[in-house]
Design a protein around this motif. Structure first.
Motif: not given
Length: 198
Positions: A116-128, A179-190
């Motif tokens: 749960f890092t912003y770098q992974n969140y960004k990578s998942i979004r880019v893949i999408g 959608a998974i990326a946004e869920i990931f982002n929510h997990g990062i904030k939590l």
């Protein structure tokens, strides 16, 4: 990690061979005379299982539409066609390389750090987004190829431009990954809130 690394090096090598070996051979030699090219699409047809199309360009041979497999076969010595095909191949390889690059970035940190890092969140979004771009690019290439082939053959009433089931599947897959990326982002904030609480 092993599968991604093997895929990464295989695609890099395949792309390099295509750029520096196959394209020059195709353009500067007569090797293309031995190749049967094909265009996949949505073909309307009569009662027969295949139709023949007369070429209106001397650099293109007559074509055959095989309705049982929805493919149009033809032979050509036209360099512009091979340049276009090569560009399409390189675009597809570039998108695949970028997807694998971002997947490697995600897996390179595991299991040493939290996923749960912003770098992974960004990578998942880019893949999408890359997968969605691939679906749109496939449709755009289909439109360009149909227009190009229409200038070489009389395909009126034969070839239709459609977004394939595979293209729709890629669009849905890209949206699901976003959608998974946004869920990931929510997990990062939590996780950040939990760390602050602790």
């Amino acid at each position: 990690k092993v599968i991604l690394n093997i895929s990464w090096y295989f695609i890099i090598i395949a792309s390099a061979l295509y750029i520096f070996l196959f394209i020059p051979l195709t353009i500067f030699t007569d090797i293309e005379k031995d190749y049967t090219n094909h265009v996949m699409g949505s073909f309307s047809h009569n009662t027969s299982m295949q139709d023949s199309l007369k070429s209106i360009d001397p650099t293109f041979g007559d074509a055959v539409i095989k309705h049982d497999v929805s493919v149009m076969h033809f032979q050509t010595e036209n360099v512009s066609y091979y340049l276009f095909s090569g560009g399409v191949f390189l675009l597809a390889m570039t998108l695949i390389i970028l997807i694998i690059y971002h997947l490697r970035k995600i897996f390179s940190q595991l299991p040493h750090t939290s996923p749960f890092t912003y770098q992974n969140y960004k990578s998942i979004r880019v893949i999408g987004f890359l997968i969605i771009i691939k679906a749109v690019a496939d449709w755009f290439v289909n439109v360009c190829m149909t227009t190009y082939i229409a200038s070489k053959y009389d395909i009126s009433g034969h070839l239709e431009i459609t977004l394939s089931a595979e293209g729709v599947g890629f669009l849905l897959l890209g949206l699901i990954i976003l959608a998974i990326a946004e869920i990931f982002n929510h997990g990062i904030k939590l996780k950040e809130e939990q760390d602050l609480t602790v």
